[in-house]
Structures are given as C-alpha cells and as structure tokens.
Motif scaffolding. Structure first.
Motif, short mmCIF file in Angstrom:
data_model
loop_
_atom_site.label_atom_id
_atom_site.label_comp_id
_atom_site.label_asym_id
_atom_site.label_seq_id
_atom_site.Cartn_x
_atom_site.Cartn_y
_atom_site.Cartn_z
N LEU A 167 13.66 67.84 18.16
CA LEU A 167 12.63 67.40 19.12
C LEU A 167 11.28 68.11 19.00
O LEU A 167 10.23 67.47 18.99
CB LEU A 167 13.15 67.54 20.55
CG LEU A 167 14.19 66.49 20.97
CD1 LEU A 167 14.63 66.74 22.40
CD2 LEU A 167 13.64 65.08 20.82
N SER A 168 11.29 69.45 18.94
CA SER A 168 10.00 70.14 18.99
C SER A 168 9.14 69.82 17.77
O SER A 168 7.91 69.78 17.85
CB SER A 168 10.17 71.65 19.17
OG SER A 168 11.05 72.20 18.22
N PHE A 184 20.46 85.06 30.43
CA PHE A 184 20.03 85.67 29.17
C PHE A 184 20.60 84.88 28.00
O PHE A 184 20.00 84.79 26.95
CB PHE A 184 20.51 87.12 29.10
CG PHE A 184 19.90 87.90 27.97
CD1 PHE A 184 18.79 88.70 28.18
CD2 PHE A 184 20.43 87.82 26.68
CE1 PHE A 184 18.22 89.40 27.13
CE2 PHE A 184 19.86 88.52 25.63
CZ PHE A 184 18.75 89.33 25.86
N GLN A 185 21.82 84.36 28.19
CA GLN A 185 22.52 83.69 27.09
C GLN A 185 22.93 82.30 27.48
O GLN A 185 23.71 82.11 28.41
CB GLN A 185 23.74 84.53 26.69
CG GLN A 185 24.50 83.95 25.51
CD GLN A 185 25.79 84.72 25.24
OE1 GLN A 185 25.83 85.92 25.32
NE2 GLN A 185 26.84 84.00 24.90
N GLY A 186 22.43 81.29 26.75
CA GLY A 186 22.82 79.91 26.96
C GLY A 186 23.98 79.54 26.05
O GLY A 186 24.65 80.42 25.50
N PRO A 187 24.20 78.24 25.85
CA PRO A 187 25.26 77.79 24.96
C PRO A 187 24.87 77.97 23.49
O PRO A 187 23.70 78.08 23.17
CB PRO A 187 25.36 76.31 25.28
CG PRO A 187 23.96 75.94 25.70
CD PRO A 187 23.44 77.13 26.45
N GLN A 188 25.88 77.97 22.61
CA GLN A 188 25.60 77.91 21.17
C GLN A 188 25.02 76.51 20.89
O GLN A 188 25.15 75.60 21.71
CB GLN A 188 26.88 78.13 20.36
CG GLN A 188 27.66 79.38 20.75
CD GLN A 188 26.84 80.67 20.72
OE1 GLN A 188 26.84 81.44 21.67
NE2 GLN A 188 26.13 80.90 19.63
N VAL A 189 24.43 76.33 19.72
CA VAL A 189 23.68 75.10 19.48
C VAL A 189 24.55 73.85 19.43
O VAL A 189 24.11 72.76 19.77
CB VAL A 189 22.84 75.20 18.19
CG1 VAL A 189 23.71 75.09 16.96
CG2 VAL A 189 21.73 74.16 18.17
N SER A 190 25.82 73.98 18.99
CA SER A 190 26.66 72.80 18.81
C SER A 190 28.13 73.16 18.99
O SER A 190 28.51 74.33 18.95
CB SER A 190 26.46 72.20 17.41
OG SER A 190 26.92 73.13 16.43
N MET A 249 16.31 72.27 26.01
CA MET A 249 17.23 71.13 26.13
C MET A 249 17.92 70.83 24.79
O MET A 249 19.07 70.41 24.75
CB MET A 249 16.45 69.87 26.55
CG MET A 249 15.79 69.93 27.90
SD MET A 249 16.93 69.87 29.27
CE MET A 249 17.38 68.14 29.29
N ASP A 250 17.19 71.03 23.70
CA ASP A 250 17.68 70.64 22.37
C ASP A 250 18.55 71.74 21.76
O ASP A 250 19.53 71.46 21.08
CB ASP A 250 16.46 70.40 21.47
CG ASP A 250 16.71 69.32 20.43
OD1 ASP A 250 17.73 68.63 20.55
OD2 ASP A 250 15.88 69.19 19.52
N ASN A 251 18.17 73.01 21.99
CA ASN A 251 18.82 74.14 21.33
C ASN A 251 19.76 74.91 22.24
O ASN A 251 20.71 75.55 21.75
CB ASN A 251 17.72 75.07 20.76
CG ASN A 251 18.24 76.45 20.40
OD1 ASN A 251 18.44 77.29 21.28
ND2 ASN A 251 18.49 76.68 19.13
N GLY A 252 19.51 74.92 23.54
CA GLY A 252 20.36 75.65 24.47
C GLY A 252 19.81 76.99 24.90
O GLY A 252 20.35 77.63 25.79
N LYS A 253 18.73 77.44 24.27
CA LYS A 253 18.20 78.77 24.63
C LYS A 253 17.59 78.73 26.03
O LYS A 253 17.08 77.69 26.46
CB LYS A 253 17.21 79.27 23.59
CG LYS A 253 15.95 78.49 23.45
CD LYS A 253 15.05 79.08 22.37
CE LYS A 253 15.62 78.93 20.98
NZ LYS A 253 15.10 79.84 19.98
#
Ligand code: NAD
Length: 517
Positions: free
Chosen positions: A204-205, A345-351, A112-116
């Motif tokens: 968060l983590s 396999f690929q989520g969003p970039q972090v920001s 949720m925080d990083n997008g991975k």
C-alpha cells in the motif's frame, strides 16, 4: 496510456480512527495507474485481524516489459543525462515535503498493511522516509567526479559520475515505506529511472508514494511501481536485458537467486542487503539498566522483523543472573496487541506464514534443549477482534549454543537466544561464529575494550552502548553472507552510478614509429 488496460478504481482503507483513505490500486507506469496486463489481482491482508484489507492489481512479466519501455524513453529524453542535478534535487525535496504532509495517512496505511504500531510508523518510519528523500535531495547536486593530474606529457584525466540507467528495486515487507525511500532516494538523485517492486504482503504505502511522486513533479517513466510476486515480477526484473541494476533487500536465499539471474542475463549490477543473526555482547562494566532497555529494543522493535535484530545475546557470567532477572521482567512488561492502541509496543507479525515460521523455530529451540525464560508461544488477544491476528509472545531462550536452529538461523521475530561468556576472547569468538555480518552491539564502559571489539567483530554496523537506530547520513550494509553494497549516506549513491574516466591530451605529440626507450 501504455499497453496495460484501463485505470482500476482506487481502494478505500477504513481505519480504526474513522479515516477512509483512498489508495490507487493499479500498476504505476508513466505517471498513471493501470490494470495489470493479465488483469489478475491479489489481496492484501490486515495482520492484526487476519481479514482482507483490499484487492490490488497483480503485475507480471508483461507489466515489467511496459515499465522498462516507459523508463527507457524517460531516461533517453527527459531524465538520465537530460536532467540537471538542480532539477533532481528540487523534485526529491518536493517529494520529501509531500511525504511529511501525508504523515497520518501514510502511517495508518503502513500499520494496517504491516501490523506495526501506528504511533511507531508515525514517529519513525514515515518521518525517516521523508528525511531520507530530503537527504538525497540535498545530495543530488553534490555528486562530483574528480580531476587526476597526469605527470607525463600534456594530459589530464578526469572522471564523470553517470547514472546507470534503469534500476530494478525489490523490497521487503518489514519497513515498506522506508525501504522504498532508501532505494528511490539515491537512485533518483543520481539520475536513474527506477522500477520498484514492493513486497506482496505490504503493497500500500508504495502505491501512495507513486501518487505523491506525480505531485512532486517527476516526469512520466522515471518511477514505476509494479506490485506482484517475487517469482514473477521479481524474476522479470532480475533477468531483464535492459535493466542495468537490481537492488534487493530480503532473505539470503532470494538474494542468491537474484545474483544468479543477474549474472546469467546482462551482468546487471547487484547490491544485496540480506539477513542477519546479529550478536549483542554485554560486559560486566556496562550500565545494566540501560543495556537491558537497548537489548529489548534491539530484538523487539518492529516485532523482531528487522535484519539487524540483536537476536543473539552474550552476557558476561559475573552479571548474568542480575541481567537476566531485569531482562525477563522487561519482556513481561512489554505490551503486545492492537497496533492502533497508543501503549502497544508490539503488533502482529506481517503474515500467517511468518507467524508460523517463528512458532516452528520456537518449538525447535525447546526440542534442541534451550530453556524458555519467558514467552514461547502464539500471543492470544483478550479482544475477540484480534483473535485471528498473527501475534507471537516476546520470547527469551537461555542456555543457547551453536548447532541450535534458534542460534544459527534468522528467525525474524521477537525471539532472543541468550548465552553466557567469561572472557573477552570468548565473546569475540561467539559473536563472530555466524555466516552473517550485518549488525552487532557492544555494552561496556571500558574504552580500550570497546575499541578492541570494534576492530574484532565482523559487522557492517556496530552499536556501542545503544542499538537499532540508523541515520540517513551513515552508510548501512552487510559483511559476509549479509550481502554487499551500502545504502544510506553518500556511499549509496555510488552504487547507482558508473564512473567514466576521460584521458585528455592537450599537447602531447605521438612519435611514430614509437621510439625505443
Ligand atoms: P524474500 O526475500 O523472499 O522477499 C523479499 C522480496 O523479494 C519480496 O519483494 C519478494 O516478492 C521478492 N522475491 C521473492 N522471490 C524472488 C525471486 N525469485 N526473484 C526476485 N525477487 C523475489 O523474503 P520472505 O519470503 O518474504 O521472508 C522470508 C525471510 O526472509 C524472513 O523470515 C526473514 O528471515 C528474511 N527477510 C529479511 C529481510 C531483510 O530486511 N533483510 C526482509 C524480509 C525478509
């Protein structure tokens, strides 16, 4: 409680799986969570949707001051030389078990925080972090000095390995929990107190780890977590007169600032794990199907946000056409999108900032004459929910050469720059033609050639017929502008210790005045 104010309420993170995780939101000092001294807060954003995730306490220099006070007291009274190796081992092993026990929670928070993709966090990031803490739990009671026999007179010398004191640890947003574990593990094993500053994009983590560290049994003051911006909290750490070391992972530009601040304050020790522009060389003898897969993993894993990303690919001309056909097909089949979908396999970039930086680099590649083989723009989700997510299409440029920004600069995104070569000498020259020296890959079935490449390439980590995977027991770090010092393995502990040498006389008498020899 210390100087920071009353405990702020935990935040609730509701995930797409229906879970509602409670995460502490404060500054973690003396085993409890506090409002920041300034009372300021900041928001963390979900990169898949662009929506606000939660509001957390924003630390500043005054919070670092409070953390240093707590750490100094702990170091002098219950930790440092007052702790035993067995005790530190047991606490780190407890810590590792607790991370394993919270696998689902930590994986979802990380995603949720990083997008991975959450399945990746749960398969790699979180279990590896537990593994890292466990590795250093195992090592804590095996940190030994040595005896050095003296041949002259009745003397011996021995060395003691001592903790440095208070260590500041400034970490990035690409592997938030792993970077925390890599830093905490060796520092705590050696008996240091730590002040951890997570990246402001992914706080968060580390807050969850802080909570678990209390359950693991670490005494108050041993671990502090201070969220905040680099220019404030990061600067306060690197300029502080009672912090003995700063360990940093992030950009080369920030690494330079930290080293300068360390030199101009108290000459604190510095280890830097910085950027890269890692080469991957594929020779004609390679298993092409396998090499294509590893090359994909090397540049696309973690959305390309990896300091060792295999971002410059050199393919021998005799196999170039076939290799590129298969590579482009693999990129096209690559699944981008919802981090909570099991096939992603690929989520969003972090920001948004990182997404824009990558898109600007892609535009520069087009302007400077490289050819887009696949991708080349922001990725649009068909699902309205992810319309404002920070996605980028997996992108390959061919015809790349030195002087193009996409070849010379770290992109930190799913963007691969490809060129051909014909001879081994040419491949070595191309591979080393960079200011960086972090990772490198070689694909070949010719053993003598592999050994020549291993010797010739300037990189802290070389992968032969594979790429990307690291091990908690193998040292990791950079050559050239990629930094210095090693993390992981036994070497990492050395960077958190001083060596004290003792010369002990058990019989030699001193003649006075000194006899002429
Ligand atoms: P950054 O290096 O500025 O940030 C990393 C950490 O350093 C964060 O915790 C940040 O708050 C802190 N920081 C920033 N300025 C500081 C200062 N003056 N003093 C002390 N600490 C400070 O990286 P970024 O701006 O988030 O990303 C920019 C680029 O850095 C990326 O595009 C990528 O190329 C590179 N990067 C590399 C890594 C890596 O693993 N080597 C990780 C993240 C980013």
């Amino acid at each position: 409680s210390n100087s920071s104010g009353r405990a702020p309420a935990p935040v609730t993170i509701s995930t797409p799986t229906g879970n509602k995780w409670q995460v502490p939101s404060g500054i973690f000092i003396n085993n409890s969570f506090h409002a920041s001294v300034s009372g300021k807060t900041f928001d963390s954003v979900n990169p898949a949707t662009g929506e606000k995730l939660c509001t957390l306490a924003l630390g500043g220099a005054a919070d670092i001051e409070a953390a240093v006070k707590a750490a100094r007291t702990a170091f002098d009274t219950v930790w440092g030389k007052r702790s035993t190796p067995t005790q530190r081992s047991r606490l780190l092993l407890n810590f590792a078990d607790l991370v394993d026990k919270h696998l689902d929670e930590l994986s979802e928070l990380e995603s949720m925080d990083n997008g991975k993709p959450v399945w990746m966090a749960s398969a790699f990031d979180v279990p590896d972090s537990a593994g890292c803490l466990r590795y250093y739990g195992g090592l804590a009671d095996k940190i030994e000095g040595k005896t050095i026999e003296q041949t002259e007179g009745e003397k011996i010398a021995y060395t003691r390995i001592e903790p440095l004191g208070i260590c500041g640890q400034i970490i990035p947003w690409n592997y938030p929990i792993q970077m925390a574990a890599w830093k905490l593990g060796p520092a705590l094993a050696a008996g240091n107190c730590v002040i951890l500053k997570p990246a402001e994009q992914t706080p968060l983590s580390a807050l969850k780890l802080a909570e678990l560290s209390v359950q693991a049994g670490f005494p108050p003051g041993v671990i502090s977590v201070v969220n905040g911006y680099g220019a404030e909290v990061g600067e306060a750490i690197s300029t502080h007169m009672d912090i003995q070391k700063v360990a940093f992972t992030g950009s080369t530009a920030t690494g330079k600032r930290i080293m300068k601040a360390a030199a101009e304050s108290n000459m604190k020790k510095v280890t830097l794990e910085l950027g890269g522009k890692s080469p991957v060389v594929v020779f004609e003898s390679a298993d092409i199907e396998q090499a294509v897969r590893w090359v994909c993993l090397g540049i696309l894993f973690n959305q390309g946000q990896d300091c060792t990303a295999g971002s410059r690919l050199f393919v021998q001309d005799s196999i170039y056409e076939q290799f590129m056909r298969e590579l482009v097909a693999a990129f096209k089949a690559h699944k981008v999108g919802d981090p909570f979908h099991e096939l992603t396999f690929q989520g969003p970039q972090v920001s948004k900032v990182q997404q824009q930086k990558i898109l600007d680099m892609i535009e520069s590649g087009k302007r400077q004459g490289a050819k887009v083989e696949v991708g080349g723009k922001a990725w649009q989700s068909p699902d309205a929910k992810f319309r404002n997510g920070f996605f980028v299409e997996p992108t390959i440029f061919s015809g790349c050469r030195k002087g193009m920004r996409i070849v010379d600069e770290e992109i930190f995104g799913p963007v691969l720059a490809v060129a051909k070569f014909s001879t081994e000498e040419e491949a070595i020259k191309l591979a080393n033609d960079t200011e960086y020296g972090l990772g490198a890959g070689v694909f070949s079935e010719n053993a003598s050639q592999i050994q020549r490449m291993v010797s010739a390439i300037d990189a802290g980590t070389l992968w032969i017929n594979n790429y990307t995977a690291l091990s908690n027991s193998v040292p990791f770090g950079g050559m050239k502008a990629s930094g210095f010092g090693r993390e992981l393995g036994v070497d990492a502990v050395k960077a958190y210790c001083d060596v004290k040498a003792i010369h002990w006389n058990y019989g030699e008498k001193l003649d006075w005045p000194l006899p002429k020899l």
